[in-house]
Design a protein around this motif. Structure first.
Motif, PDB file in Angstrom:
ATOM      1  N   MET A   1      40.898  23.313  45.383  1.00 26.02           N
ATOM      2  CA  MET A   1      42.049  23.869  44.462  1.00 26.02           C
ATOM      3  C   MET A   1      41.398  25.131  43.738  1.00 26.02           C
ATOM      4  SD  MET A   1      44.912  22.824  44.854  1.00 26.02           S
ATOM      5  CE  MET A   1      45.365  21.775  46.031  1.00 26.02           C
ATOM      6  N   ASP A   2      40.265  25.034  43.429  1.00 27.32           N
ATOM      7  CA  ASP A   2      39.769  26.191  42.502  1.00 27.32           C
ATOM      8  C   ASP A   2      40.140  27.576  43.077  1.00 27.32           C
ATOM      9  OD1 ASP A   2      38.554  24.649  40.581  1.00 27.32           O
ATOM     10  OD2 ASP A   2      36.572  24.638  41.506  1.00 27.32           O
ATOM     11  N   PHE A   3      40.038  27.610  44.498  1.00 30.94           N
ATOM     12  CA  PHE A   3      40.470  28.777  45.377  1.00 30.94           C
ATOM     13  C   PHE A   3      41.841  29.163  45.041  1.00 30.94           C
ATOM     14  CE2 PHE A   3      42.276  30.918  48.866  1.00 30.94           C
ATOM     15  CZ  PHE A   3      41.718  32.223  48.900  1.00 30.94           C
ATOM     16  N   ARG A   4      42.801  28.087  44.948  1.00 27.58           N
ATOM     17  CA  ARG A   4      44.244  28.454  44.580  1.00 27.58           C
ATOM     18  C   ARG A   4      44.476  28.844  43.253  1.00 27.58           C
ATOM     19  NH1 ARG A   4      47.865  30.244  46.206  1.00 27.58           N
ATOM     20  NH2 ARG A   4      49.741  29.133  45.488  1.00 27.58           N
ATOM     21  N   VAL A   5      43.710  28.306  42.410  1.00 26.42           N
ATOM     22  CA  VAL A   5      44.077  28.476  40.804  1.00 26.42           C
ATOM     23  C   VAL A   5      43.539  29.864  40.787  1.00 26.42           C
ATOM     24  CG1 VAL A   5      42.949  28.126  38.624  1.00 26.42           C
ATOM     25  CG2 VAL A   5      43.522  26.450  39.969  1.00 26.42           C
ATOM     26  N   ARG A   6      42.353  30.582  41.340  1.00 21.00           N
ATOM     27  CA  ARG A   6      42.316  31.849  41.439  1.00 21.00           C
ATOM     28  C   ARG A   6      43.226  32.749  42.174  1.00 21.00           C
ATOM     29  NH1 ARG A   6      37.031  29.751  42.302  1.00 21.00           N
ATOM     30  NH2 ARG A   6      36.971  30.240  44.637  1.00 21.00           N
ATOM     31  N   GLU A   7      43.781  32.323  43.122  1.00 20.61           N
ATOM     32  CA  GLU A   7      44.735  33.198  43.643  1.00 20.61           C
ATOM     33  C   GLU A   7      46.184  33.251  42.611  1.00 20.61           C
ATOM     34  OE1 GLU A   7      44.800  32.694  48.438  1.00 20.61           O
ATOM     35  OE2 GLU A   7      45.759  31.095  47.472  1.00 20.61           O
ATOM     36  N   ILE A   8      46.463  32.305  42.333  1.00 20.54           N
ATOM     37  CA  ILE A   8      47.705  32.102  41.298  1.00 20.54           C
ATOM     38  C   ILE A   8      47.441  33.094  40.027  1.00 20.54           C
ATOM     39  CG2 ILE A   8      49.446  30.805  39.987  1.00 20.54           C
ATOM     40  CD1 ILE A   8      48.799  28.318  41.866  1.00 20.54           C
ATOM     41  N   ASN A   9      46.054  32.924  39.389  1.00 19.28           N
ATOM     42  CA  ASN A   9      45.675  33.745  38.398  1.00 19.28           C
ATOM     43  C   ASN A   9      45.854  35.168  38.600  1.00 19.28           C
ATOM     44  OD1 ASN A   9      45.800  31.759  36.567  1.00 19.28           O
ATOM     45  ND2 ASN A   9      43.449  31.312  36.942  1.00 19.28           N
ATOM     46  N   GLU A  10      45.426  35.540  40.082  1.00 20.86           N
ATOM     47  CA  GLU A  10      45.252  36.979  40.307  1.00 20.86           C
ATOM     48  C   GLU A  10      46.824  37.548  40.465  1.00 20.86           C
ATOM     49  OE1 GLU A  10      43.233  36.969  44.167  1.00 20.86           O
ATOM     50  OE2 GLU A  10      41.251  36.629  42.977  1.00 20.86           O
ATOM     51  N   THR A  11      47.877  36.654  40.801  1.00 16.89           N
ATOM     52  CA  THR A  11      49.182  36.954  40.867  1.00 16.89           C
ATOM     53  C   THR A  11      49.596  37.046  39.328  1.00 16.89           C
ATOM     54  OG1 THR A  11      49.541  35.547  42.744  1.00 16.89           O
ATOM     55  CG2 THR A  11      51.344  36.051  41.509  1.00 16.89           C
ATOM     56  N   LEU A  12      49.247  36.263  38.205  1.00 17.65           N
ATOM     57  CA  LEU A  12      49.622  36.211  37.111  1.00 17.65           C
ATOM     58  C   LEU A  12      49.231  37.710  36.659  1.00 17.65           C
ATOM     59  CD1 LEU A  12      49.177  32.564  35.606  1.00 17.65           C
ATOM     60  CD2 LEU A  12      51.301  33.794  36.279  1.00 17.65           C
ATOM     61  N   GLN A  13      47.855  38.031  36.769  1.00 23.32           N
ATOM     62  CA  GLN A  13      47.219  39.172  36.345  1.00 23.32           C
ATOM     63  C   GLN A  13      47.628  40.548  36.819  1.00 23.32           C
ATOM     64  OE1 GLN A  13      43.097  38.596  37.207  1.00 23.32           O
ATOM     65  NE2 GLN A  13      42.976  37.182  35.731  1.00 23.32           N
ATOM     66  N   SER A  14      48.531  40.553  38.127  1.00 23.05           N
ATOM     67  CA  SER A  14      48.897  41.789  38.839  1.00 23.05           C
ATOM     68  C   SER A  14      50.258  42.035  38.262  1.00 23.05           C
ATOM     69  CB  SER A  14      49.121  41.328  40.075  1.00 23.05           C
ATOM     70  OG  SER A  14      49.702  40.524  40.789  1.00 23.05           O
ATOM     71  N   ASP A  15      50.882  40.904  37.639  1.00 22.65           N
ATOM     72  CA  ASP A  15      52.339  41.161  37.260  1.00 22.65           C
ATOM     73  C   ASP A  15      52.207  42.094  35.939  1.00 22.65           C
ATOM     74  OD1 ASP A  15      55.103  40.172  37.173  1.00 22.65           O
ATOM     75  OD2 ASP A  15      54.684  40.031  34.875  1.00 22.65           O
ATOM     76  N   HIS A  16      53.124  42.960  35.545  1.00 19.95           N
ATOM     77  CA  HIS A  16      53.153  44.160  34.540  1.00 19.95           C
ATOM     78  C   HIS A  16      53.526  43.661  33.316  1.00 19.95           C
ATOM     79  CE1 HIS A  16      51.863  47.427  37.045  1.00 19.95           C
ATOM     80  NE2 HIS A  16      52.698  47.106  38.057  1.00 19.95           N
ATOM     81  N   THR A  17      54.548  42.810  33.510  1.00 21.99           N
ATOM     82  CA  THR A  17      55.038  42.076  32.284  1.00 21.99           C
ATOM     83  C   THR A  17      53.912  41.376  31.589  1.00 21.99           C
ATOM     84  OG1 THR A  17      57.227  42.076  32.995  1.00 21.99           O
ATOM     85  CG2 THR A  17      56.539  40.620  31.174  1.00 21.99           C
ATOM     86  N   LEU A  18      53.211  40.580  32.460  1.00 16.33           N
ATOM     87  CA  LEU A  18      52.069  39.755  31.849  1.00 16.33           C
ATOM     88  C   LEU A  18      50.925  40.401  31.583  1.00 16.33           C
ATOM     89  CD1 LEU A  18      52.180  36.573  33.950  1.00 16.33           C
ATOM     90  CD2 LEU A  18      53.509  36.939  32.109  1.00 16.33           C
ATOM     91  N   SER A  19      50.480  41.484  32.279  1.00 18.87           N
ATOM     92  CA  SER A  19      49.215  42.278  32.026  1.00 18.87           C
ATOM     93  C   SER A  19      49.473  43.122  30.806  1.00 18.87           C
ATOM     94  CB  SER A  19      48.768  43.118  33.210  1.00 18.87           C
ATOM     95  OG  SER A  19      49.874  43.980  33.626  1.00 18.87           O
ATOM     96  N   ASP A  20      50.511  43.504  30.613  1.00 19.28           N
ATOM     97  CA  ASP A  20      50.895  44.359  29.182  1.00 19.28           C
ATOM     98  C   ASP A  20      51.010  43.580  27.963  1.00 19.28           C
ATOM     99  OD1 ASP A  20      50.966  46.611  30.872  1.00 19.28           O
ATOM    100  OD2 ASP A  20      53.106  46.408  30.678  1.00 19.28           O
ATOM    101  N   TYR A  21      50.821  41.991  27.961  1.00 21.62           N
ATOM    102  CA  TYR A  21      50.871  41.206  26.827  1.00 21.62           C
ATOM    103  C   TYR A  21      49.719  41.062  26.322  1.00 21.62           C
ATOM    104  CZ  TYR A  21      53.344  37.948  23.825  1.00 21.62           C
ATOM    105  OH  TYR A  21      53.591  37.289  22.521  1.00 21.62           O
ATOM    106  N   PRO A  22      49.399  40.931  24.825  1.00 27.39           N
ATOM    107  CA  PRO A  22      48.000  40.744  24.497  1.00 27.39           C
ATOM    108  C   PRO A  22      47.480  39.365  24.584  1.00 27.39           C
ATOM    109  CG  PRO A  22      49.630  40.673  22.668  1.00 27.39           C
ATOM    110  CD  PRO A  22      50.424  41.141  23.915  1.00 27.39           C
ATOM    111  N   TYR A  23      48.243  38.415  25.196  1.00 27.61           N
ATOM    112  CA  TYR A  23      47.829  37.073  25.574  1.00 27.61           C
ATOM    113  C   TYR A  23      47.849  36.805  27.182  1.00 27.61           C
ATOM    114  CZ  TYR A  23      46.843  32.076  26.366  1.00 27.61           C
ATOM    115  OH  TYR A  23      46.418  30.864  26.623  1.00 27.61           O
ATOM    116  N   THR A  24      46.397  36.181  27.845  1.00 26.12           N
ATOM    117  CA  THR A  24      46.439  36.151  29.098  1.00 26.12           C
ATOM    118  C   THR A  24      46.911  34.642  29.449  1.00 26.12           C
ATOM    119  OG1 THR A  24      44.770  37.854  29.274  1.00 26.12           O
ATOM    120  CG2 THR A  24      44.926  36.179  30.956  1.00 26.12           C
ATOM    121  N   PHE A  25      48.048  34.567  30.172  1.00 26.06           N
ATOM    122  CA  PHE A  25      48.491  33.096  30.727  1.00 26.06           C
ATOM    123  C   PHE A  25      47.621  33.059  31.724  1.00 26.06           C
ATOM    124  CE2 PHE A  25      51.969  34.405  27.948  1.00 26.06           C
ATOM    125  CZ  PHE A  25      52.454  33.291  27.407  1.00 26.06           C
ATOM    126  N   ARG A  26      47.099  31.740  32.021  1.00 26.74           N
ATOM    127  CA  ARG A  26      46.322  31.542  33.345  1.00 26.74           C
ATOM    128  C   ARG A  26      46.540  30.032  33.688  1.00 26.74           C
ATOM    129  NH1 ARG A  26      43.239  31.177  29.197  1.00 26.74           N
ATOM    130  NH2 ARG A  26      41.375  29.733  29.162  1.00 26.74           N
TER     131      ARG A  26
END
Length: 112
Positions: A1-26
């Motif tokens: 599952m660690d692989f899936r967690v990393r994949e989903i976190n990459e999806t979050l990091q690549s989203d412009h709305t999230l990447s522009d915000y000062p807190y990193t949701f993960r």
């Protein structure tokens, strides 16, 4: 599952709305379809306290000031976006928000 967690976190990091915000949701974990996702707020830690960390200019702002209300709306919008992206994953049935105590402790805030 660690692989899936990393994949989903990459999806979050690549989203412009999230990447522009000062807190990193993960995503912290994914087990049995339940994704635990970090958040700067919870019942233990109000949004206002978290926002004062995220935006030092709000340090002395009243909880009912226009600036604080706007910041709360933005946090809710961005957190909702993070939740949406995570819940759209086919192996995620539920998102569980978890207070990011590690992030808070890096600012000298400890939750009991």
């Amino acid at each position: 599952m660690d692989f899936r967690v990393r994949e989903i976190n990459e999806t979050l990091q690549s989203d412009h709305t999230l990447s522009d915000y000062p807190y990193t949701f993960r995503v912290l974990s994914l087990e049995n379809g339940i994704a635990e996702v970090s958040s700067p707020r919870s019942a233990q830690m109000s949004a206002i306290q978290g926002l004062r960390i995220l935006f030092p200019s709000l340090q002395n702002a009243s909880a009912v000031s226009d600036e604080m209300m706007s910041a709360q709306e933005e946090l809710a919008r961005v957190q909702s976006r993070a939740g949406q992206l995570v819940s759209e994953q086919e192996d995620v049935n539920q998102v569980r928000w978890v207070l990011d105590e590690k992030w808070l402790s890096s600012y000298g805030v400890y939750v009991q």
